[in-house]
Design a protein around this motif. Structure first.
Motif, PDB file in Angstrom:
ATOM      1  N   SER A 185       0.804  -1.224   0.000  1.00  0.00           N
ATOM      2  CA  SER A 185       0.000   0.000   0.000  1.00  0.00           C
ATOM      3  C   SER A 185       0.831   1.264   0.000  1.00  0.00           C
ATOM      4  O   SER A 185       0.319   2.351  -0.186  1.00  0.00           O
ATOM      5  CB  SER A 185      -0.918   0.011   1.203  1.00  0.00           C
ATOM      6  OG  SER A 185      -0.128   0.118   2.359  1.00  0.00           O
ATOM      7  N   THR A 210       2.584   2.291   2.610  1.00  0.00           N
ATOM      8  CA  THR A 210       2.722   2.888   3.945  1.00  0.00           C
ATOM      9  C   THR A 210       4.187   2.898   4.362  1.00  0.00           C
ATOM     10  O   THR A 210       4.566   3.603   5.268  1.00  0.00           O
ATOM     11  CB  THR A 210       1.910   2.105   4.997  1.00  0.00           C
ATOM     12  OG1 THR A 210       2.176   0.720   4.824  1.00  0.00           O
ATOM     13  CG2 THR A 210       0.440   2.364   4.877  1.00  0.00           C
ATOM     14  N   GLY A 250      -3.166  -8.393   9.943  1.00  0.00           N
ATOM     15  CA  GLY A 250      -2.969  -7.118   9.262  1.00  0.00           C
ATOM     16  C   GLY A 250      -2.436  -6.072  10.216  1.00  0.00           C
ATOM     17  O   GLY A 250      -1.624  -5.239   9.869  1.00  0.00           O
ATOM     18  N   ALA A 287      -1.933  -5.734  14.885  1.00  0.00           N
ATOM     19  CA  ALA A 287      -2.009  -6.542  16.102  1.00  0.00           C
ATOM     20  C   ALA A 287      -3.425  -6.567  16.665  1.00  0.00           C
ATOM     21  O   ALA A 287      -4.128  -5.556  16.660  1.00  0.00           O
ATOM     22  CB  ALA A 287      -1.047  -5.987  17.139  1.00  0.00           C
ATOM     23  N   HIS A 316      -4.793 -15.272  15.785  1.00  0.00           N
ATOM     24  CA  HIS A 316      -4.081 -14.047  15.398  1.00  0.00           C
ATOM     25  C   HIS A 316      -3.061 -14.438  14.332  1.00  0.00           C
ATOM     26  O   HIS A 316      -2.355 -15.433  14.482  1.00  0.00           O
ATOM     27  CB  HIS A 316      -3.387 -13.503  16.652  1.00  0.00           C
ATOM     28  CG  HIS A 316      -2.768 -12.165  16.481  1.00  0.00           C
ATOM     29  ND1 HIS A 316      -1.896 -11.632  17.396  1.00  0.00           N
ATOM     30  CD2 HIS A 316      -2.898 -11.238  15.509  1.00  0.00           C
ATOM     31  CE1 HIS A 316      -1.516 -10.433  16.997  1.00  0.00           C
ATOM     32  NE2 HIS A 316      -2.116 -10.177  15.856  1.00  0.00           N
ATOM     33  N   ALA A 317      -3.013 -13.680  13.246  1.00  0.00           N
ATOM     34  CA  ALA A 317      -2.102 -14.034  12.157  1.00  0.00           C
ATOM     35  C   ALA A 317      -1.261 -12.837  11.763  1.00  0.00           C
ATOM     36  O   ALA A 317      -1.717 -11.696  11.818  1.00  0.00           O
ATOM     37  CB  ALA A 317      -2.897 -14.525  10.954  1.00  0.00           C
ATOM     38  N   GLY A 347       1.403 -11.409   8.658  1.00  0.00           N
ATOM     39  CA  GLY A 347       1.935 -11.630   7.318  1.00  0.00           C
ATOM     40  C   GLY A 347       1.999 -10.319   6.587  1.00  0.00           C
ATOM     41  O   GLY A 347       1.697  -9.259   7.140  1.00  0.00           O
ATOM     42  N   THR A 396       2.023  -8.545   2.269  1.00  0.00           N
ATOM     43  CA  THR A 396       1.841  -8.774   0.835  1.00  0.00           C
ATOM     44  C   THR A 396       2.998  -9.632   0.306  1.00  0.00           C
ATOM     45  O   THR A 396       2.801 -10.533  -0.504  1.00  0.00           O
ATOM     46  CB  THR A 396       1.809  -7.414   0.099  1.00  0.00           C
ATOM     47  OG1 THR A 396       0.882  -6.566   0.786  1.00  0.00           O
ATOM     48  CG2 THR A 396       1.392  -7.564  -1.337  1.00  0.00           C
ATOM     49  N   GLN A 425       1.776 -13.155  17.601  1.00  0.00           N
ATOM     50  CA  GLN A 425       1.428 -13.372  16.192  1.00  0.00           C
ATOM     51  C   GLN A 425       1.587 -14.832  15.799  1.00  0.00           C
ATOM     52  O   GLN A 425       1.095 -15.239  14.751  1.00  0.00           O
ATOM     53  CB  GLN A 425       2.264 -12.454  15.301  1.00  0.00           C
ATOM     54  CG  GLN A 425       1.733 -11.023  15.219  1.00  0.00           C
ATOM     55  CD  GLN A 425       1.948 -10.191  16.460  1.00  0.00           C
ATOM     56  OE1 GLN A 425       2.614 -10.603  17.403  1.00  0.00           O
ATOM     57  NE2 GLN A 425       1.384  -8.998  16.482  1.00  0.00           N
ATOM     58  N   ASP A 455       9.796  -5.517  10.187  1.00  0.00           N
ATOM     59  CA  ASP A 455       9.125  -5.606  11.484  1.00  0.00           C
ATOM     60  C   ASP A 455      10.143  -5.918  12.572  1.00  0.00           C
ATOM     61  O   ASP A 455      11.141  -6.598  12.338  1.00  0.00           O
ATOM     62  CB  ASP A 455       8.066  -6.722  11.468  1.00  0.00           C
ATOM     63  CG  ASP A 455       6.837  -6.307  10.695  1.00  0.00           C
ATOM     64  OD1 ASP A 455       6.555  -5.102  10.610  1.00  0.00           O
ATOM     65  OD2 ASP A 455       6.151  -7.194  10.156  1.00  0.00           O
ATOM     66  N   ARG A 491       6.770  -1.893  13.742  1.00  0.00           N
ATOM     67  CA  ARG A 491       7.448  -1.817  12.458  1.00  0.00           C
ATOM     68  C   ARG A 491       8.730  -1.043  12.723  1.00  0.00           C
ATOM     69  O   ARG A 491       8.718  -0.108  13.529  1.00  0.00           O
ATOM     70  CB  ARG A 491       6.602  -1.051  11.454  1.00  0.00           C
ATOM     71  CG  ARG A 491       5.553  -1.911  10.832  1.00  0.00           C
ATOM     72  CD  ARG A 491       4.907  -1.202   9.684  1.00  0.00           C
ATOM     73  NE  ARG A 491       4.261  -2.194   8.843  1.00  0.00           N
ATOM     74  CZ  ARG A 491       3.758  -1.947   7.667  1.00  0.00           C
ATOM     75  NH1 ARG A 491       3.813  -0.738   7.171  1.00  0.00           N
ATOM     76  NH2 ARG A 491       3.196  -2.881   6.956  1.00  0.00           N
ATOM     77  N   LYS A 505      -4.935  -0.036   8.226  1.00  0.00           N
ATOM     78  CA  LYS A 505      -4.046   0.095   9.378  1.00  0.00           C
ATOM     79  C   LYS A 505      -3.909   1.562   9.755  1.00  0.00           C
ATOM     80  O   LYS A 505      -4.102   2.439   8.920  1.00  0.00           O
ATOM     81  CB  LYS A 505      -2.665  -0.443   9.025  1.00  0.00           C
ATOM     82  CG  LYS A 505      -2.713  -1.912   8.822  1.00  0.00           C
ATOM     83  CD  LYS A 505      -1.425  -2.405   8.264  1.00  0.00           C
ATOM     84  CE  LYS A 505      -1.738  -3.709   7.578  1.00  0.00           C
ATOM     85  NZ  LYS A 505      -0.634  -4.295   6.936  1.00  0.00           N
TER      86      LYS A 505
HETATM   87  P1  ADP Z   1       1.551  -2.438   3.771  1.00  0.00           P
HETATM   88  O1  ADP Z   1       2.997  -2.765   4.022  1.00  0.00           O
HETATM   89  O2  ADP Z   1       1.349  -1.873   2.459  1.00  0.00           O
HETATM   90  O3  ADP Z   1       0.854  -1.768   4.905  1.00  0.00           O
HETATM   91  P2  ADP Z   1       0.881  -5.186   4.218  1.00  0.00           P
HETATM   92  O4  ADP Z   1      -0.525  -5.618   4.358  1.00  0.00           O
HETATM   93  O5  ADP Z   1       1.755  -6.005   3.394  1.00  0.00           O
HETATM   94  O6  ADP Z   1       0.771  -3.780   3.623  1.00  0.00           O
HETATM   95  O7  ADP Z   1       1.469  -4.954   5.658  1.00  0.00           O
HETATM   96  C1  ADP Z   1       2.292  -5.884   6.288  1.00  0.00           C
HETATM   97  C2  ADP Z   1       2.669  -5.379   7.646  1.00  0.00           C
HETATM   98  O8  ADP Z   1       1.527  -5.290   8.486  1.00  0.00           O
HETATM   99  C3  ADP Z   1       3.608  -6.272   8.385  1.00  0.00           C
HETATM  100  O9  ADP Z   1       4.938  -6.086   7.977  1.00  0.00           O
HETATM  101  C4  ADP Z   1       3.375  -5.832   9.824  1.00  0.00           C
HETATM  102  O10 ADP Z   1       4.073  -4.641  10.128  1.00  0.00           O
HETATM  103  C5  ADP Z   1       1.907  -5.510   9.841  1.00  0.00           C
HETATM  104  N1  ADP Z   1       1.155  -6.639  10.375  1.00  0.00           N
HETATM  105  C6  ADP Z   1       0.518  -7.606   9.690  1.00  0.00           C
HETATM  106  N2  ADP Z   1      -0.083  -8.455  10.532  1.00  0.00           N
HETATM  107  C7  ADP Z   1       0.185  -8.028  11.777  1.00  0.00           C
HETATM  108  C8  ADP Z   1      -0.144  -8.491  13.094  1.00  0.00           C
HETATM  109  N3  ADP Z   1      -0.901  -9.547  13.289  1.00  0.00           N
HETATM  110  N4  ADP Z   1       0.339  -7.801  14.140  1.00  0.00           N
HETATM  111  C9  ADP Z   1       1.107  -6.701  13.966  1.00  0.00           C
HETATM  112  N5  ADP Z   1       1.446  -6.219  12.767  1.00  0.00           N
HETATM  113  C10 ADP Z   1       0.992  -6.870  11.689  1.00  0.00           C
END
Ligand code: ADP
Length: 600
Positions: free
Chosen positions: A184, A186, A301, A303, A322-323, A325, A327, A357, A416, A431, A522
């Motif tokens: 995205s 971000t 996506g 926490a 809780h997952a 991940g 893109t 996570q 992360d 992050r 987010k």
């Molecule tokens: P973007 O980087 O464009 O925001 P993503 O959907 O690929 O899009 O975002 C991935 C990031 O979202 C991860 O690197 C992490 O920082 C955060 N993230 C995803 N899932 C979690 C989670 N369960 N807890 C905390 N952070 C998360």
């Protein structure tokens, strides 16, 4: 010596072939963009996807061409998706929540030849069409009755009706590109992640495991997470692969709409970001509604807050997984399903693990390293950069071959910051770019905001770094209160007192009407940091001020008295977002050719 088993390329057309052959009568139910519920089956989806493949071939689409979708989760989107991939073209899912300039940048960067759009997004495309220099056809995913009167575009239903379902799929290398999804932005410029058939197939198998999504033929699956966010976390593949009934929510993702779908369609499993679940839980509380069929939700996506896991568990009997991940990991990286040791713990102890996570499934390998690339121990304490590797993890960004994104060890740096405990559960603390570096020590913004979110008056919270002359950065807590609530800053600081180290205490609490969210749902911390970079901290009642740190509370390995002097603390990394705002200068190259054949 090679094995003597059949050569069966792992291409995703086989997933929908399987669903047609072995689960052909299983329903796919969609809340259509036009309004009514539409009921179809895997058999019909399969046939219509083949018709769509023929339509694409007739438009001159070649293997490898990028065909975009700008669409909600619906049966039609699924048909477009499999119809595109089946002939070796690349399905590029566009995120409609992006700013129009970013969308145009991504479409042009991907060189999208055709765009399939829902009626909802037609106005954006019409308004910005002059900026798109590669698009040859626009297909509106509707029927003739709903087509815009005077705009050159093709009608999805008419296009299908003009073509037979007789089309050969597959027959290409399993490493052929299948899907394209841009991050995205971000964390920088949008970057294209180009999934292959093989990576999608392996990701599907990986996520079907009992400890991952564990979707079965007994499930009714509601992917609230959109297909434009990393393939709806793979559910658009794993549900047909398992033969689960699929419920597609369309554009209405508010609490009432999601609840209605869950109850009327008998949904057992769903996946979404915390924001969606927050809306559902609020709706349930306001209406006294129940969840009579739902048993499992996957939340990721960002926490998951503790109060959300408790509410699902205690008030509605729903298990939260809780997952984590991204893109770049297709996207499932870890899930918090209990192992035997965790399952043997009492409910409260288990909760500590559910809030992490989680563990990686087969085909994901993780590494925690410090700034010198030294591998850190799995002790739940050492915190470092999380790196990932596996057959469905990105190797290179699309059209950025010059940029080396893998380290010498073949791992991808997720950006992360995490810990890994002795059970192998990761916990994302931040992050790298959002982490608050106070006096050279890291403060987890995620941990503070999730604790604060459990305050009964809080609707949503965010914690960001604000500059500080002595400690470099200090935490600032933003609170969006629930409707009609009032609170003062000390209430929140008192609520946090004792739950976090004194030196983690936010320097200030600011109440805002809305916490801004980015395109993937987010919290948009970059924007908040920008908005509050000159924030003047208001003095806070004695006893709660982080300026009176208690040396005893500093971590044992903190360098010197706490907080340590800022010497050596690295400055926060500046955001690199340099989105190219495309100008009308590209107008001359505009290629929209659909005008003629559009309204046959
Ligand atoms: P973007 O980087 O464009 O925001 P993503 O959907 O690929 O899009 O975002 C991935 C990031 O979202 C991860 O690197 C992490 O920082 C955060 N993230 C995803 N899932 C979690 C989670 N369960 N807890 C905390 N952070 C998360």
């Amino acid at each position: 010596m090679l094995g003597l088993m059949q050569d069966w390329p792992l291409t995703v057309d086989r997933i929908i072939d399987h669903a047609r052959s072995w689960h052909g009568g299983i329903e796919v139910v969609s809340r259509s963009v036009e309004g009514p519920m539409v009921r179809t089956t895997y058999r019909e989806i399969h046939g219509r996807a083949k018709q769509l493949s023929n339509a694409l071939l007739s438009l001159g689409v070649l293997p490898g061409d990028r065909i975009a979708t700008l669409a909600w989760n619906t049966g039609r989107h699924l048909e477009a998706w499999y119809g595109i991939m089946g002939i070796g073209a690349v399905c590029h899912t566009l995120n409609p929540r992006l700013h129009a300039d970013q969308l145009c940048y991504i479409i042009n960067h991907a060189r999208d030849k055709v765009i399939f759009t829902d009626l909802t997004f037609l106005p954006i495309l019409i308004e910005h069409r002059a900026k798109l220099d590669c698009v040859e056809h626009l297909v509106v995913m509707t029927d003739e009755a709903h087509m815009p009167a005077d705009f050159p575009a093709l009608c999805f239903e008419t296009l299908l009706a003009q073509h037979s379902a007789d089309c050969a799929w597959g027959g290409f290398d399993e490493n052929t590109a299948a899907g394209l999804c841009y991050t995205s932005g971000t964390t920088g410029d949008p970057k294209g992640v180009l999934y292959s058939h093989r990576s999608n197939f392996l990701h599907t198998l990986g996520t079907m495991g009992a400890d991952v999504l564990g979707i079965s033929a007994r499930d009714v699956v509601l992917p609230v997470v959109p297909m434009f966010l990393a393939n709806a976390w793979g559910v658009a593949f794993s549900a047909p692969a398992a033969g689960a009934k699929l419920v597609m929510p369309g554009q209405h993702l508010d609490g009432a709409s999601v609840h209605e779908l869950i109850e009327t369609e008998g949904v057992t499993f769903s996946a979404a970001v915390p924001t969606v679940w927050r809306m559902l839980l609020q709706h349930l509380r306001e209406t006294g509604g129940q969840l009579s069929t739902l048993t499992r939700v996957v939340i990721g996506g960002s926490a998951v807050p503790e109060d959300m896991v408790r509410a699902f568990r205690d008030d509605y009997g729903v298990t939260v997984t809780h997952a984590w991940g991204m893109t770049e990991t297709s996207p499932m990286g870890t899930q918090s399903s209990p192992n035997r040791a965790v399952a043997a713990m009492d409910a409260e102890e288990q909760l500590r693990y559910r809030l992490k996570q989680g563990r990686p499934p087969l085909m994901i390998d993780l590494k925690l390293v410090d700034d010198q690339e030294q591998v850190l121990p799995h002790d739940g304490q050492a915190s470092g950069r999380l790196k990932v590797s596996g057959p469905f993890v990105v190797r290179e960004y699309f059209r950025e071959a010059e940029r080396d994104i893998l380290a010498a060890d073949g791992f991808f740096d997720t950006g992360d910051v995490a810990t890994i405990d002795d059970q192998g559960y990761i916990q994302i603390t931040d992050r790298a770019k959002d982490v608050i570096k106070s006096g050279g020590e890291w403060i987890s913004s995620i941990e503070i905001e999730n604790l604060a979110a459990a305050h009964p008056k809080a609707a949503m919270t965010a914690v960001v770094a604000i500059p500080h002359p002595k400690w470099d950065e200090r935490p600032l807590l933003l609170v969006q209160l629930k409707p009609d609530e009032r609170a003062d800053r000390s209430e929140f600081l008192q609520f946090l007192d004792g739950k976090i180290a004194r030196w983690w205490m936010p320097d200030d609490v600011v109440f805002v009407d809305h916490i801004p969210l980015g395109a993937t749902g987010k919290i948009d911390k970059k924007l908040i940091r920008e908005q509050f970079k000159n924030h003047v901290v208001q003095p806070i009642a004695a006893g709660l001020s982080p300026e009176e740190p208690n040396a005893e509370e500093a971590p044992a390995d903190a360098p010197g008295p706490f907080p340590p002097e800022a010497a050596g603390a690295s400055p926060a990394r500046a955001s690199t977002l340099t989105m190219v705002a495309l100008s009308g200068a590209l107008m001359g190259a505009y290629l929209w050719r659909s005008f003629g054949p559009a309204r046959r």
